[in-house]
Design a protein around this motif. Structure first.
Motif, PDB file in Angstrom:
ATOM      1  N   MET A 205       0.776  -1.053  -0.208  1.00 14.59           N
ATOM      2  CA  MET A 205      -0.015   0.236   0.092  1.00 14.59           C
ATOM      3  C   MET A 205       0.839   1.231  -0.097  1.00 14.59           C
ATOM      4  O   MET A 205       1.695   1.372   0.863  1.00 14.59           O
ATOM      5  N   ALA A 206       0.842   2.186  -1.063  1.00 17.08           N
ATOM      6  CA  ALA A 206       1.614   3.506  -0.989  1.00 17.08           C
ATOM      7  C   ALA A 206       1.155   4.374  -0.090  1.00 17.08           C
ATOM      8  O   ALA A 206      -0.210   4.718   0.024  1.00 17.08           O
ATOM      9  N   GLU A 207       1.890   4.963   0.391  1.00 17.57           N
ATOM     10  CA  GLU A 207       1.636   6.380   1.319  1.00 17.57           C
ATOM     11  C   GLU A 207       1.504   7.483   0.339  1.00 17.57           C
ATOM     12  O   GLU A 207       2.109   7.773  -0.626  1.00 17.57           O
ATOM     13  N   ASN A 208       0.466   8.259   0.810  1.00 16.67           N
ATOM     14  CA  ASN A 208       0.262   9.712   0.086  1.00 16.67           C
ATOM     15  C   ASN A 208       0.956  10.793   0.923  1.00 16.67           C
ATOM     16  O   ASN A 208       0.561  11.169   2.172  1.00 16.67           O
ATOM     17  N   PHE A 209       2.002  11.279   0.303  1.00 15.84           N
ATOM     18  CA  PHE A 209       2.980  12.329   0.972  1.00 15.84           C
ATOM     19  C   PHE A 209       2.451  13.890   0.512  1.00 15.84           C
ATOM     20  O   PHE A 209       2.146  13.957  -0.719  1.00 15.84           O
ATOM     21  N   THR A 210       2.393  14.912   1.302  1.00 12.64           N
ATOM     22  CA  THR A 210       2.434  16.231   0.753  1.00 12.64           C
ATOM     23  C   THR A 210       3.692  16.790   0.023  1.00 12.64           C
ATOM     24  O   THR A 210       4.780  15.963   0.417  1.00 12.64           O
ATOM     25  N   ASP A 211       3.446  17.983  -0.550  1.00 13.74           N
ATOM     26  CA  ASP A 211       4.586  18.560  -1.232  1.00 13.74           C
ATOM     27  C   ASP A 211       5.643  18.670  -0.053  1.00 13.74           C
ATOM     28  O   ASP A 211       6.871  18.537  -0.276  1.00 13.74           O
ATOM     29  N   ASP A 212       5.299  19.281   1.159  1.00 18.34           N
ATOM     30  CA  ASP A 212       6.207  19.437   2.175  1.00 18.34           C
ATOM     31  C   ASP A 212       6.947  18.205   2.864  1.00 18.34           C
ATOM     32  O   ASP A 212       8.110  18.298   2.853  1.00 18.34           O
ATOM     33  N   GLU A 213       6.044  17.115   2.878  1.00 23.26           N
ATOM     34  CA  GLU A 213       6.864  15.786   3.346  1.00 23.26           C
ATOM     35  C   GLU A 213       7.805  15.378   2.120  1.00 23.26           C
ATOM     36  O   GLU A 213       8.887  15.221   2.423  1.00 23.26           O
ATOM     37  N   PHE A 214       7.598  15.482   0.796  1.00 24.18           N
ATOM     38  CA  PHE A 214       8.369  15.208  -0.377  1.00 24.18           C
ATOM     39  C   PHE A 214       9.680  16.353  -0.127  1.00 24.18           C
ATOM     40  O   PHE A 214      10.881  15.587  -0.319  1.00 24.18           O
ATOM     41  N   ALA A 215       9.614  17.425   0.074  1.00 29.27           N
ATOM     42  CA  ALA A 215      10.496  18.219   0.156  1.00 29.27           C
ATOM     43  C   ALA A 215      11.464  17.981   1.432  1.00 29.27           C
ATOM     44  O   ALA A 215      12.782  17.858   1.244  1.00 29.27           O
TER      45      ALA A 215
END
Length: 55
Positions: A1-11
């Motif tokens: 199951m893939a997690e959904n990250f926000t742009d801030d979390e990816f940054a």
């Protein structure tokens, strides 16, 4: 199951893995490339060096 990250979390993940990225290169800082002749093959260079050493 893939997690959904926000742009801030990816940054944050990018920063944690790679550290601070260098400044972006501006178009004014770029230089044009010139085509040149191909470099001699290494075997040719080694042959010339051997020939010069032997006289």
């Amino acid at each position: 199951m893939a997690e959904n990250f926000t742009d801030d979390e990816f940054a944050f993940l990018r920063y944690a893995r790679f550290g601070e990225l260098p400044q972006r290169v501006l178009p004014d800082d770029l230089v044009p490339l010139r085509e040149t002749e191909a470099a001699p093959d290494y075997a040719d260079l080694a042959y010339d060096a051997k020939e010069r050493a032997e006289g």
